[in-house]
Design a protein around this motif. Sequence first.
Motif, PDB file in Angstrom:
ATOM      1  N   ALA A 139       0.825  -1.209   0.000  1.00  0.00           N
ATOM      2  CA  ALA A 139       0.000   0.000   0.000  1.00  0.00           C
ATOM      3  C   ALA A 139       0.861   1.262   0.000  1.00  0.00           C
ATOM      4  CB  ALA A 139      -0.927   0.004   1.210  1.00  0.00           C
ATOM      5  N   PHE A 140       1.915   1.257   0.788  1.00  0.00           N
ATOM      6  CA  PHE A 140       2.767   2.437   0.870  1.00  0.00           C
ATOM      7  C   PHE A 140       3.597   2.629  -0.397  1.00  0.00           C
ATOM      8  CE2 PHE A 140       1.841   1.364   5.277  1.00  0.00           C
ATOM      9  CZ  PHE A 140       1.478   2.605   5.786  1.00  0.00           C
ATOM     10  N   ILE A 141       3.898   1.522  -1.088  1.00  0.00           N
ATOM     11  CA  ILE A 141       4.598   1.639  -2.373  1.00  0.00           C
ATOM     12  C   ILE A 141       3.680   2.280  -3.404  1.00  0.00           C
ATOM     13  CG2 ILE A 141       5.681   0.342  -4.264  1.00  0.00           C
ATOM     14  CD1 ILE A 141       6.554  -1.724  -2.223  1.00  0.00           C
ATOM     15  N   PHE A 142       2.414   1.883  -3.392  1.00  0.00           N
ATOM     16  CA  PHE A 142       1.460   2.444  -4.347  1.00  0.00           C
ATOM     17  C   PHE A 142       1.266   3.946  -4.168  1.00  0.00           C
ATOM     18  CE2 PHE A 142      -0.444  -2.005  -4.343  1.00  0.00           C
ATOM     19  CZ  PHE A 142       0.156  -2.333  -5.561  1.00  0.00           C
ATOM     20  N   LEU A 143       1.463   4.434  -2.958  1.00  0.00           N
ATOM     21  CA  LEU A 143       1.306   5.865  -2.714  1.00  0.00           C
ATOM     22  C   LEU A 143       2.320   6.700  -3.495  1.00  0.00           C
ATOM     23  CD1 LEU A 143       0.655   5.881   1.148  1.00  0.00           C
ATOM     24  CD2 LEU A 143      -1.011   6.338  -0.655  1.00  0.00           C
ATOM     25  N   PHE A 144       3.443   6.085  -3.904  1.00  0.00           N
ATOM     26  CA  PHE A 144       4.481   6.803  -4.631  1.00  0.00           C
ATOM     27  C   PHE A 144       4.322   6.681  -6.144  1.00  0.00           C
ATOM     28  CE2 PHE A 144       6.372   5.941  -0.470  1.00  0.00           C
ATOM     29  CZ  PHE A 144       6.867   7.183  -0.132  1.00  0.00           C
ATOM     30  N   ILE A 145       3.314   5.936  -6.593  1.00  0.00           N
ATOM     31  CA  ILE A 145       3.058   5.811  -8.019  1.00  0.00           C
ATOM     32  C   ILE A 145       2.184   6.970  -8.470  1.00  0.00           C
ATOM     33  CG2 ILE A 145       2.009   4.395  -9.830  1.00  0.00           C
ATOM     34  CD1 ILE A 145       2.638   1.950  -8.178  1.00  0.00           C
ATOM     35  N   LYS A 146       2.620   7.705  -9.482  1.00  0.00           N
ATOM     36  CA  LYS A 146       1.873   8.846  -9.978  1.00  0.00           C
ATOM     37  C   LYS A 146       0.974   8.403 -11.125  1.00  0.00           C
ATOM     38  CE  LYS A 146       5.331  12.317  -8.711  1.00  0.00           C
ATOM     39  NZ  LYS A 146       6.201  13.419  -9.191  1.00  0.00           N
ATOM     40  N   SER A 147      -0.251   8.872 -11.100  1.00  0.00           N
ATOM     41  CA  SER A 147      -1.210   8.524 -12.145  1.00  0.00           C
ATOM     42  C   SER A 147      -1.576   9.770 -12.937  1.00  0.00           C
ATOM     43  CB  SER A 147      -2.469   7.898 -11.526  1.00  0.00           C
ATOM     44  OG  SER A 147      -3.045   8.792 -10.592  1.00  0.00           O
ATOM     45  N   GLU A 148      -1.906   9.565 -14.209  1.00  0.00           N
ATOM     46  CA  GLU A 148      -2.334  10.651 -15.080  1.00  0.00           C
ATOM     47  C   GLU A 148      -3.758  10.352 -15.519  1.00  0.00           C
ATOM     48  OE1 GLU A 148       0.377  11.078 -18.285  1.00  0.00           O
ATOM     49  OE2 GLU A 148       2.157  11.200 -17.008  1.00  0.00           O
ATOM     50  N   ILE A 149      -4.668  11.253 -15.175  1.00  0.00           N
ATOM     51  CA  ILE A 149      -6.075  11.040 -15.476  1.00  0.00           C
ATOM     52  C   ILE A 149      -6.452  11.818 -16.728  1.00  0.00           C
ATOM     53  CG2 ILE A 149      -8.399  11.045 -14.530  1.00  0.00           C
ATOM     54  CD1 ILE A 149      -6.290   9.465 -12.941  1.00  0.00           C
ATOM     55  N   PRO A 150      -6.701  11.122 -17.863  1.00  0.00           N
ATOM     56  CA  PRO A 150      -7.086  11.820 -19.085  1.00  0.00           C
ATOM     57  C   PRO A 150      -8.401  12.544 -18.892  1.00  0.00           C
ATOM     58  CG  PRO A 150      -6.488   9.520 -19.524  1.00  0.00           C
ATOM     59  CD  PRO A 150      -6.635   9.672 -18.041  1.00  0.00           C
ATOM     60  N   ASN A 151      -8.473  13.733 -19.454  1.00  0.00           N
ATOM     61  CA  ASN A 151      -9.693  14.541 -19.325  1.00  0.00           C
ATOM     62  C   ASN A 151     -10.648  14.222 -20.473  1.00  0.00           C
ATOM     63  OD1 ASN A 151     -11.490  16.418 -18.376  1.00  0.00           O
ATOM     64  ND2 ASN A 151     -10.467  18.159 -19.363  1.00  0.00           N
ATOM     65  N   ASN A 152     -11.102  12.979 -20.508  1.00  0.00           N
ATOM     66  CA  ASN A 152     -11.990  12.557 -21.586  1.00  0.00           C
ATOM     67  C   ASN A 152     -13.286  11.990 -21.049  1.00  0.00           C
ATOM     68  OD1 ASN A 152     -11.051  10.245 -20.456  1.00  0.00           O
ATOM     69  ND2 ASN A 152     -10.343   9.301 -22.378  1.00  0.00           N
ATOM     70  N   MET A 153     -13.665  12.446 -19.881  1.00  0.00           N
ATOM     71  CA  MET A 153     -14.864  11.909 -19.258  1.00  0.00           C
ATOM     72  C   MET A 153     -16.130  12.413 -19.943  1.00  0.00           C
ATOM     73  SD  MET A 153     -13.810   9.971 -16.833  1.00  0.00           S
ATOM     74  CE  MET A 153     -15.234   9.786 -15.769  1.00  0.00           C
ATOM     75  N   ARG A 154     -16.030  13.546 -20.586  1.00  0.00           N
ATOM     76  CA  ARG A 154     -17.228  14.097 -21.208  1.00  0.00           C
ATOM     77  C   ARG A 154     -17.274  13.766 -22.691  1.00  0.00           C
ATOM     78  NH1 ARG A 154     -19.708  17.984 -18.063  1.00  0.00           N
ATOM     79  NH2 ARG A 154     -18.587  18.550 -16.184  1.00  0.00           N
ATOM     80  N   SER A 155     -18.450  13.843 -23.270  1.00  0.00           N
ATOM     81  CA  SER A 155     -18.601  13.605 -24.692  1.00  0.00           C
ATOM     82  C   SER A 155     -17.866  14.682 -25.478  1.00  0.00           C
ATOM     83  CB  SER A 155     -20.093  13.621 -25.050  1.00  0.00           C
ATOM     84  OG  SER A 155     -20.268  13.548 -26.441  1.00  0.00           O
ATOM     85  N   VAL A 156     -17.434  14.325 -26.710  1.00  0.00           N
ATOM     86  CA  VAL A 156     -16.683  15.273 -27.527  1.00  0.00           C
ATOM     87  C   VAL A 156     -17.548  16.464 -27.899  1.00  0.00           C
ATOM     88  CG1 VAL A 156     -15.499  15.565 -29.730  1.00  0.00           C
ATOM     89  CG2 VAL A 156     -15.234  13.432 -28.437  1.00  0.00           C
ATOM     90  N   ASP A 157     -18.786  16.225 -28.255  1.00  0.00           N
ATOM     91  CA  ASP A 157     -19.692  17.296 -28.643  1.00  0.00           C
ATOM     92  C   ASP A 157     -20.499  17.736 -27.430  1.00  0.00           C
ATOM     93  OD1 ASP A 157     -21.275  19.071 -29.896  1.00  0.00           O
ATOM     94  OD2 ASP A 157     -22.498  17.604 -30.989  1.00  0.00           O
ATOM     95  N   THR A 158     -20.078  18.853 -26.845  1.00  0.00           N
ATOM     96  CA  THR A 158     -20.758  19.353 -25.647  1.00  0.00           C
ATOM     97  C   THR A 158     -21.444  20.683 -25.898  1.00  0.00           C
ATOM     98  OG1 THR A 158     -18.721  20.427 -24.937  1.00  0.00           O
ATOM     99  CG2 THR A 158     -19.140  18.196 -24.101  1.00  0.00           C
ATOM    100  N   THR A 159     -21.556  21.110 -27.174  1.00  0.00           N
ATOM    101  CA  THR A 159     -22.172  22.387 -27.507  1.00  0.00           C
ATOM    102  C   THR A 159     -23.685  22.290 -27.366  1.00  0.00           C
ATOM    103  OG1 THR A 159     -20.425  22.801 -29.100  1.00  0.00           O
ATOM    104  CG2 THR A 159     -22.414  24.157 -29.281  1.00  0.00           C
TER     105      THR A 159
END
Length: 308
Positions: A139-159
């Motif tokens: 668990a403590f090793i995992f705390l040092f792993i950095k994650s990158e969260i892509p900002n693709n949660m929303r639909s492409v067409d949001t107009t």
Amino acid sequence: MSSNGTDLTIGFVSSSVAVLLFGSNFVPLKKYDTGDGMFLQWVLCAAIWLIAVVVNLILHCPKFWPFAMVGGCIWATGNIAVVPIIKTIGLGLGILIWGSFNTLTGWASSRFGWFGMDAEEVAKPVLNYVGAGLSVVSAFIFLFIKSEIPNNMRSVDTTPLMTDHVINNTQDSCPDCSWVDKLSTTQQRTVGCSLAVISGILYGSTFVPIIYIKDHSKRNDSIYAGASQYGFLSGVLWAIATCCWLIANHDLSAVVSFPIITAGPGFIAAMWGVFIFKEIQGLHNYLLMIFAFFIILTGALCTAFSKI
């Protein structure tokens, strides 16, 4: 095969199914904007309840004890934080962290008999301690792993199809964003890791009411005397995965099943995070993750062999 051998086989097979399903349980959330997660919580709990009803009918509706619902409340409280955790540190890292603290809490309460439960004994206690300890180290090793969260949660067409003229230019530029989306990168990591730890502790306490009822069902002077050893309808059932977990608890005992089932899903979730969602990248993070996985595997094997 002897009865004991059959129980062990059923227990380990159930554990494997639970690990796979728990590790993939939140994958659908990555494809939709879940907001702050409260609506998701309601839908998820409704689905779990439906599965619980079906299982309860299969078991011919054993007597229901309201105290078991406390476990459901504990689980639901921890589950509220799932969406913020996934949004801030990702699916893989989130499950890895909360799984490790889930391991520690669930294992310790069963091994030492906390909260009025019967302390469980194993044939090789040293191996059991080593297995649980390695899960915590991971668990403590995992705390040092950095994650990158892509900002693709929303639909492409949001107009929007229709827009209103904005008179007040000081209005919030993103009124539909949840509070999680407005945090800085550092704040997101801090909040995500903290919530994962808290959720893990709550998840680890989920089965306390159920195990308490099962332990006291063997005592004639207890109000729970004669209670079913398969107390599935407790509000805490996590669909099929949790059913398999409870079977593993029965055949292996919680002190063995907890370290295996709570640590294992992290590996499955991390594979989703690495190969599908690209949350974890970079050689440094990969090496840390592989090292932590070896620790988890060693811990799970030690725990498994401690029962034999």
